[in-house]
Scaffold this active site. Structure first.
Site, PDB file in Angstrom:
ATOM      1  N   LYS A  13       0.905  -1.178   0.108  1.00 51.46           N
ATOM      2  CA  LYS A  13      -0.233   0.016  -0.463  1.00 51.46           C
ATOM      3  C   LYS A  13       0.887   1.269   0.161  1.00 51.46           C
ATOM      4  CE  LYS A  13      -3.764   0.267   2.128  1.00 51.46           C
ATOM      5  NZ  LYS A  13      -4.899   0.610   3.510  1.00 51.46           N
ATOM      6  N   ASP A 107     -14.196  -1.009  10.300  1.00 51.15           N
ATOM      7  CA  ASP A 107     -14.598  -1.732   9.371  1.00 51.15           C
ATOM      8  C   ASP A 107     -14.268  -2.687   8.481  1.00 51.15           C
ATOM      9  OD1 ASP A 107     -15.832  -0.408   6.780  1.00 51.15           O
ATOM     10  OD2 ASP A 107     -13.216   0.379   6.031  1.00 51.15           O
TER      11      ASP A 107
END
Length: 315
Positions: A13, A107
């Site tokens: 990432k 999440d």
């Protein structure tokens, strides 16, 4: 995906330069790195290396060869009761490991669950929040993914482990039916349903229905603990040799085979005038740079509906 010098696949990432210039966004990324480093367990991904102060910041974790739950259900439909039970047991165990480190994921959704040959993995701690004295707050505006958020998240109230329990139940309902339990629509409509209406659990297999329904209770105190989910799901999945649908197992096998293809040597990133930054002792192929936009989607969603956003607060 990238590869270490030793040839091991890793997930990369990299924060887009435009976002890296945002001090608040960079702090969120630093918080994500800290959260992932704290978490262990066989159903979570492990950090290989990271540098939140680099330009641009980056994070490398182990690569899990498999589709997301969202992909698997989208392509092949709802799972069987046994497959959902096995999924629930794995995710409950992963969340327990996360909570034991004083972190709430906040999440959990089908796109943040990877299906691997040896069980599910929980990924993306982009909006995780530590539950300790150094945490800024556990009371925030609406943060999460509409359709897989708890009532307390929509209301901007205190978010703790029971919130992850609600998200887990919503994920299992999705796996069992192929639908979100509170339907589709804008965040305002979804928020109203989550806070005020019962979920649509039609199609959930009978053995799982009471368990999933209890996890979707409006009051956090009325939801079962993860240990209850783990125990009951494990019992329902016991004796099943291949709980995943055959088509999904084939998807996983295909991803595994793809990781065995040798990666090309690192080279310049076209049009950038620079090379992909070395991550610790690693050098990444161009493929890693090519996928960073995809890897940023879930994290960028935080910037849209997280702190400072215009999402509604529900009474």
């Amino acid at each position: 995906m990238g590869r270490s010098k030793g040839g091991r696949p890793v997930a990369v990432k990299v924060i887009h330069p435009n976002l890296a210039e945002d001090a608040q966004f960079r702090r969120r990324f630093e918080a994500e790195v800290a959260a992932v480093r704290r978490v262990g367990g066989i159903h979570t991904v492990q950090v290989v290396d990271a540098d939140a102060d680099a330009d641009p910041p980056w994070l490398v974790t182990e690569y899990i060869a498999g589709p997301t739950l969202h992909e698997a259900v989208g392509e092949h439909g709802a799972f069987s009761a046994a497959a959902v039970a096995a999924l629930g047991a794995g995710l409950a165990e992963g969340l327990m490991a996360i909570h034991e480190r004083g972190v709430v994921h906040r999440d959990l959704k089908p796109g943040n669950v990877l299906l691997a040959q040896d069980g599910p993995r929980i990924i993306d701690f982009g909006i995780a929040r530590a539950l300790d004295a150094t945490s800024q707050t556990t009371r925030t505006s609406v943060v999460g993914t509409p359709g897989f958020m708890s009532p307390e998240q929509f209301r901007g109230r205190e978010v703790g482990p029971p919130s992850d329990m609600f998200c887990l139940a919503a994920v299992l309902a999705f796996a069992a039916t192929g639908r979100r339990p509170f339907g589709e629509g804008p965040i305002e409509a979804l928020g109203y349903r989550v806070v005020n209406e019962d979920p649509d659990l039609s199609g959930v297999p009978e053995p799982l229905l009471p368990l999933i329904a209890s996890g979707l209770e409006k009051d956090p105190q009325d939801r079962p603990g993860l240990d209850v989910i783990l125990e009951r799901c494990s019992a329902l999945a016991e004796g099943e040799d291949a709980p995943l649908p055959e088509a999904v197992s084939t998807m996983i096998a295909t991803r595994v085979a793809e990781t065995e293809v040798p990666a090309p040597p690192p080279r310049d990133v076209p049009g950038s005038g620079r090379r992909v930054p070395p991550l610790g002792r690693m050098k990444l192929p161009v493929a890693a740079a090519a996928v960073v936009g995809v890897l940023l989607v879930a994290f960028a969603a935080w910037a849209i509906i997280g702190d400072g956003g215009n999402a509604p607060v529900f009474p």
